[in-house]
Motif scaffolding. Sequence first.
Motif, PDB file in Angstrom:
ATOM      1  N   PHE A 304       0.672  -1.248  -0.069  1.00 46.56           N
ATOM      2  CA  PHE A 304      -0.033   0.017   0.018  1.00 46.56           C
ATOM      3  C   PHE A 304       0.837   1.224   0.040  1.00 46.56           C
ATOM      4  CE2 PHE A 304      -4.263  -1.348   2.070  1.00 46.56           C
ATOM      5  CZ  PHE A 304      -4.616  -2.348   0.889  1.00 46.56           C
ATOM      6  N   HIS A 370     -21.331  -0.954  -5.672  1.00 42.95           N
ATOM      7  CA  HIS A 370     -21.888  -2.150  -4.679  1.00 42.95           C
ATOM      8  C   HIS A 370     -21.106  -1.969  -3.223  1.00 42.95           C
ATOM      9  CE1 HIS A 370     -22.216  -3.786  -8.815  1.00 42.95           C
ATOM     10  NE2 HIS A 370     -23.097  -4.410  -8.214  1.00 42.95           N
ATOM     11  N   LEU A 373     -18.166  -4.804   1.990  1.00 38.54           N
ATOM     12  CA  LEU A 373     -17.410  -4.423   2.991  1.00 38.54           C
ATOM     13  C   LEU A 373     -15.910  -5.072   2.911  1.00 38.54           C
ATOM     14  CD1 LEU A 373     -17.467  -2.002   4.877  1.00 38.54           C
ATOM     15  CD2 LEU A 373     -17.907  -3.861   6.772  1.00 38.54           C
ATOM     16  N   GLU A 374     -15.858  -6.090   2.284  1.00 36.98           N
ATOM     17  CA  GLU A 374     -14.732  -6.938   1.993  1.00 36.98           C
ATOM     18  C   GLU A 374     -14.170  -6.380   0.730  1.00 36.98           C
ATOM     19  OE1 GLU A 374     -14.789 -11.100   1.681  1.00 36.98           O
ATOM     20  OE2 GLU A 374     -12.770 -11.461   1.793  1.00 36.98           O
ATOM     21  N   PRO A 375     -13.140  -5.743   0.946  1.00 40.06           N
ATOM     22  CA  PRO A 375     -12.764  -5.196  -0.597  1.00 40.06           C
ATOM     23  C   PRO A 375     -12.103  -6.546  -1.401  1.00 40.06           C
ATOM     24  CG  PRO A 375     -11.622  -3.807   1.235  1.00 40.06           C
ATOM     25  CD  PRO A 375     -12.442  -5.026   1.960  1.00 40.06           C
ATOM     26  N   GLN A 451      -4.763  -7.669  -3.080  1.00 42.16           N
ATOM     27  CA  GLN A 451      -5.419  -6.885  -2.168  1.00 42.16           C
ATOM     28  C   GLN A 451      -5.924  -5.483  -2.641  1.00 42.16           C
ATOM     29  OE1 GLN A 451      -7.123  -7.764   1.007  1.00 42.16           O
ATOM     30  NE2 GLN A 451      -8.256  -6.325   0.235  1.00 42.16           N
ATOM     31  N   TRP A 452      -7.199  -5.302  -3.208  1.00 44.23           N
ATOM     32  CA  TRP A 452      -7.465  -4.053  -3.517  1.00 44.23           C
ATOM     33  C   TRP A 452      -7.955  -3.223  -1.958  1.00 44.23           C
ATOM     34  CZ3 TRP A 452     -11.728  -3.566  -7.840  1.00 44.23           C
ATOM     35  CH2 TRP A 452     -11.285  -4.235  -8.942  1.00 44.23           C
ATOM     36  N   THR A 453      -7.583  -1.805  -2.458  1.00 45.69           N
ATOM     37  CA  THR A 453      -7.738  -0.688  -1.416  1.00 45.69           C
ATOM     38  C   THR A 453      -9.475  -0.524  -1.390  1.00 45.69           C
ATOM     39  OG1 THR A 453      -7.559   1.050  -2.913  1.00 45.69           O
ATOM     40  CG2 THR A 453      -5.649   0.070  -1.150  1.00 45.69           C
ATOM     41  N   ARG A 454     -10.010   0.108  -0.654  1.00 46.18           N
ATOM     42  CA  ARG A 454     -11.189   0.657  -0.660  1.00 46.18           C
ATOM     43  C   ARG A 454     -11.600   1.428  -1.864  1.00 46.18           C
ATOM     44  NH1 ARG A 454     -15.591  -1.396  -0.479  1.00 46.18           N
ATOM     45  NH2 ARG A 454     -15.028  -2.160   1.519  1.00 46.18           N
ATOM     46  N   GLU A 455     -10.621   2.512  -2.239  1.00 44.41           N
ATOM     47  CA  GLU A 455     -10.563   3.457  -3.084  1.00 44.41           C
ATOM     48  C   GLU A 455     -10.559   2.367  -4.414  1.00 44.41           C
ATOM     49  OE1 GLU A 455      -8.503   3.583  -0.665  1.00 44.41           O
ATOM     50  OE2 GLU A 455      -9.071   5.533   0.531  1.00 44.41           O
ATOM     51  N   ASN A 687     -13.995   6.729  -0.968  1.00 45.54           N
ATOM     52  CA  ASN A 687     -14.145   5.897   0.330  1.00 45.54           C
ATOM     53  C   ASN A 687     -15.289   6.210   0.961  1.00 45.54           C
ATOM     54  OD1 ASN A 687     -13.469   4.308   2.513  1.00 45.54           O
ATOM     55  ND2 ASN A 687     -11.363   4.741   2.084  1.00 45.54           N
ATOM     56  N   PHE A 688     -15.757   5.721   2.168  1.00 48.81           N
ATOM     57  CA  PHE A 688     -17.040   5.797   2.927  1.00 48.81           C
ATOM     58  C   PHE A 688     -17.134   7.193   3.307  1.00 48.81           C
ATOM     59  CE2 PHE A 688     -16.549   1.110   3.400  1.00 48.81           C
ATOM     60  CZ  PHE A 688     -17.451   0.721   2.521  1.00 48.81           C
ATOM     61  N   ASP A 689     -16.128   8.167   3.329  1.00 54.58           N
ATOM     62  CA  ASP A 689     -16.250   9.518   3.631  1.00 54.58           C
ATOM     63  C   ASP A 689     -17.080  10.294   2.532  1.00 54.58           C
ATOM     64  OD1 ASP A 689     -14.240   9.036   2.020  1.00 54.58           O
ATOM     65  OD2 ASP A 689     -12.998  10.515   3.181  1.00 54.58           O
TER      66      ASP A 689
ATOM     67  N   TYR B  36     -10.160  -5.378   7.495  1.00 52.71           N
ATOM     68  CA  TYR B  36      -9.862  -4.060   6.683  1.00 52.71           C
ATOM     69  C   TYR B  36     -11.260  -3.831   5.740  1.00 52.71           C
ATOM     70  CZ  TYR B  36      -8.178  -1.486   2.294  1.00 52.71           C
ATOM     71  OH  TYR B  36      -8.150  -0.449   1.633  1.00 52.71           O
ATOM     72  N   GLY B  37     -11.680  -2.636   5.857  1.00 56.05           N
ATOM     73  CA  GLY B  37     -12.598  -2.324   5.122  1.00 56.05           C
ATOM     74  C   GLY B  37     -12.479  -0.783   4.446  1.00 56.05           C
ATOM     75  N   CYS B  38     -11.981   0.072   5.121  1.00 56.80           N
ATOM     76  CA  CYS B  38     -11.689   1.375   4.330  1.00 56.80           C
ATOM     77  C   CYS B  38     -10.354   1.911   4.710  1.00 56.80           C
ATOM     78  CB  CYS B  38     -12.833   2.255   4.827  1.00 56.80           C
ATOM     79  SG  CYS B  38     -12.487   2.784   6.617  1.00 56.80           S
ATOM     80  N   VAL B  40      -9.441   4.159   6.507  1.00 57.16           N
ATOM     81  CA  VAL B  40      -9.615   5.631   7.072  1.00 57.16           C
ATOM     82  C   VAL B  40     -10.646   5.861   8.035  1.00 57.16           C
ATOM     83  CG1 VAL B  40      -8.808   6.433   4.594  1.00 57.16           C
ATOM     84  CG2 VAL B  40     -11.140   6.054   5.061  1.00 57.16           C
ATOM     85  N   GLN B  42     -13.413   4.954   8.732  1.00 54.97           N
ATOM     86  CA  GLN B  42     -14.638   5.125   8.263  1.00 54.97           C
ATOM     87  C   GLN B  42     -15.863   4.237   8.755  1.00 54.97           C
ATOM     88  OE1 GLN B  42     -16.470   8.312   6.843  1.00 54.97           O
ATOM     89  NE2 GLN B  42     -14.376   9.123   7.857  1.00 54.97           N
ATOM     90  N   CYS B  98     -23.514 -11.270   5.872  1.00 57.04           N
ATOM     91  CA  CYS B  98     -21.913 -11.687   5.328  1.00 57.04           C
ATOM     92  C   CYS B  98     -21.048 -11.886   6.461  1.00 57.04           C
ATOM     93  CB  CYS B  98     -21.474 -10.866   4.217  1.00 57.04           C
ATOM     94  SG  CYS B  98     -20.435  -9.300   4.671  1.00 57.04           S
ATOM     95  N   TYR B 100     -18.887 -10.018   7.734  1.00 58.23           N
ATOM     96  CA  TYR B 100     -17.609  -9.217   7.460  1.00 58.23           C
ATOM     97  C   TYR B 100     -17.407  -8.128   8.621  1.00 58.23           C
ATOM     98  CZ  TYR B 100     -13.193  -7.735   5.110  1.00 58.23           C
ATOM     99  OH  TYR B 100     -11.907  -7.255   5.061  1.00 58.23           O
ATOM    100  N   LEU B 132     -19.957   0.489  10.162  1.00 57.92           N
ATOM    101  CA  LEU B 132     -20.863   0.229   9.247  1.00 57.92           C
ATOM    102  C   LEU B 132     -21.227  -1.297   9.062  1.00 57.92           C
ATOM    103  CD1 LEU B 132     -19.344   2.151   6.126  1.00 57.92           C
ATOM    104  CD2 LEU B 132     -21.331   2.864   7.412  1.00 57.92           C
ATOM    105  N   ARG B 134     -22.810  -3.121   5.721  1.00 56.98           N
ATOM    106  CA  ARG B 134     -23.293  -2.935   4.369  1.00 56.98           C
ATOM    107  C   ARG B 134     -24.552  -3.794   4.211  1.00 56.98           C
ATOM    108  NH1 ARG B 134     -25.269  -2.722   0.562  1.00 56.98           N
ATOM    109  NH2 ARG B 134     -24.435  -2.503  -1.664  1.00 56.98           N
TER     110      ARG B 134
END
Lengths: 752, 164
Positions: A304, A370, A373-375, A451-455, A687-689, B36-38, B40, B42, B98, B100, B132, B134
């Motif tokens: 990352f 979508h 929550l799991e990236p 591993q994808w980031t949330r972004e 992101n979620f913000d 891990y979800g975000c 940051v 959030q 789910c 998670y 959160l 989802r």
Amino acid sequence: MSAIESSILSADAYVQDMLRAAEAQSAIGTVSRRTFLKVTGLVGGGLVLAFYVGDKGVALANAKSTDFAPNAFLRISPEGPITLYSKAPEIGQGIKTAFPMIIAEELDADWAQVKVEQAAINPAVYGRQSAGGSRSIPTSWNQLRSAGAVGRAMLVGAAAKLWNVSEAELTTENSTVFHKASNRKATYASLATAAASLPVPDEKTVKLKSRSEYKLLGKRITGVDNRAIVTGQPLFGIDQVLPGMQYAVFVKCPAVGGKVVEANLEEIKKLPGVTQAFVLNGTGKPTEVMPGVAILAKSTWAAFSARQKLQVKWDESAASKDSWTGYVEQAKKLAAQSGPDSIRNTGDVDKVFAESKPVEAFYTYPFIAHAPLEPMNTTAVFKDGAIEIWSPTQTPEAGLKLVSDVLGIAQDKVTLHQTRVGGGFGRRLMNDYMCEAAAIAKQAGVPVKLQWTREDDMHHDFYRVGGFHSFKGGLDKAGKLIAWQDHFITFTQDGQRPTSGGDLSPDEFPAQVLPNARLTQTKLPLKIPTGPWRAPRSCSIAFATQSFLHECSVAAKRDHLEFLLEIMGEPRWLQQGNEFALNTGRAAAVIKLAAEKAGWGKPLPKGRGLGLAFHFSHAGHFAEVADVSVDANRKLTIHRIVVAGDVGPIVNMSGAENQTEGAVVDGFSAALGQQIDFENGRIKQNNFDTYSILRMPNAPKVESYFIESDFTPTGIGEPALPPVAPAIANAIFAATGHRVRSMPFTKEGYSV
Amino acid sequence: MRLNINGKDVEVTDVDETTPLLWVLRDHLGLVGTKYGCGVAQCGACTVHINGAPMRSCSVPASAVAGQKVTTIEGLASKDGKLNAVQAAWIEHDVAQCGYCQAGQIMTATALLKSNPKPTDADIDAAMAGNLCRCGTYIRIRKAIHAAAANIAKGANGEMISQN
């Protein structure tokens, strides 16, 4: 694809094609043990692949021959435990509990003693192994019932032989066979070895229970993985670890279609913890591997961190320039006219509109993500020309094929393990992240977890497509709806067919039940990928149609409930001989039930209103009533949402209620505050913000009521969602007289 | 660096000082229950207890918690496998879809009940707003927290809540 399959999910050609390909072999249902061993023995990865049964890596074929395993769904050991195999991905829809419940019911197994394992991916043995379209229950119902019933019949047969009595004298309960006349009993475990030596009967000759005999189905059963979930066990894709594994990120062009010109790979390789960095040109398909840069490192954080220093020069000559604001402007200009594609044209809408002024309205809904929550992630190892993969996917069968195509290796060189999935919602019908991990693992030559980031997830989704509906409704002198016109403005990727999730059925309610209906379509060119989002099409179209129907009832000065029931008319199937089609009688029943439970018609204080909506999708009939107060600042208070549904008999009442509650929260969350904005092909939300998911303080109270009609049970992951947004929008109108014609509601000044 | 995780001292080597606690737990210590979800702070999926207080482990450098008591979802049950009242209520009320986010939800709820054994709906909303889900299991989470509170009041599993 069977008639059941195609009738349940009639739309969404792209996913249909993909799933059809994946399900090409799925005609084989419950197979006999002999066939089972033969078939699985032929599968490339051999017996270990075919019989891989979860975390212990136990090969069923290597299990003791004294075990009783008449088919691939159950195994009873003389030592006691009964293991049931759940064949479909668990994405939060509760299938890992529901499927084994169906087997256990017919087997008469003691649920408290049952152990559930995730089945191996092997469509030749299991048939359909996907999670999508709310189709798992209706397409597997008979297969699973037969699997359990065959097991029970053989155990009864073993006991009859042992005691030298007629099978008809024997009963079963709680994993035990009883001979009441002689007061004898034998546990399934004690009969396992004897049963294993009996021939497997033809499943067609085995009697299935009637509903009145059910002991387990319909009860509230807690999820089979719940203990593992609450203690943090490694269940999910993201939790998988391989010896010597490296951690990968994959960076793609922010505008889809961009290609890598160059990147500062040498600099990246020198960063702490980084082991490799390379460019993948990919296949150029968003559903497979797009061009990008892979960075591998000794830890997720090192990967990352390194990507923050990555500089890529992109060739964006063929990349997306899509602009949401541009599309909105185009759509508004097109609203007054009809579209070039004719979807349906029955009767004469123009005549009706000439005789009395039509009701007119223009509805808009945005692209949404979508955001499970799991990236996205996948763990893979490529060795000796074969790949082994652990991936959270909704379509493992399609994934097998796609990976073999992308890597250019035979399908029998691909082994895929199902993990629990941290949210699907349709995102993981696509296996792009799986293909990326496979390609990276092959290139890197080491075990890899991508591993994808949330972004990454927010920027590279297959979004729920936005759309526009320009409606006209025609009423007769009695205020009855007799004409319906919709110019649907949608999108296309290929210039030919609507983009995934962006098509309108000629039979979209209410056009199919009205004497005069004209549906036309305009398709705007689009490059940003789209895909099915929980209740695809319905999740957005229901908002527009069910809100506009309410507008028509208001224009007719009629009660919405009575107006809607009149449109339904006499109880009948809208497709003869298809019990997965809309039945107006079932529809009317759920509409009446929701209205009754919500206290429809009772006086409410100023600023508070009830809103009603009905929608049929995925073979489920759902009506919902929202009870909403709106203050002077457009702040909403959702007092409760009453849900009435008919999906036939309920398999797991707890699961059904959980899905309904979740659908309401999800539907409200999306309607209230979700939008993906894009300009110059780039997604603005990160992101979620900046992408809002409803939080606990704003979760409405939900009351669920089910009419357990005597039809084949159907899925409940999706159909409770579509009526939520229009029910709330209609309640806002009832409370304030303001009509909400676009989502998200926050853009119209509403808040919670 | 030396960390105290679930009552045990552990030495972690070859870790950059800026690495968030989340990734040290997951990648270096194999404690993957924390999610891990975000990244940051959030979503709350990565919630752990630091000296008993719920914290977002994605946004706390591991080096900053050296010498402090860290509890993860893996450390909530007793050594003989007895679940705490919140975990038990989550199973009883079939909260997860789910699943998670649920580790983070349970960590936050456990901390809430420790500081406020009889929370109102408003207390629960305020405490849980940072987590959160989802799938939208909030309605059940609220019910399960009330149920856990009632069980603790009756003495069931109450001792487990105060671990660390």
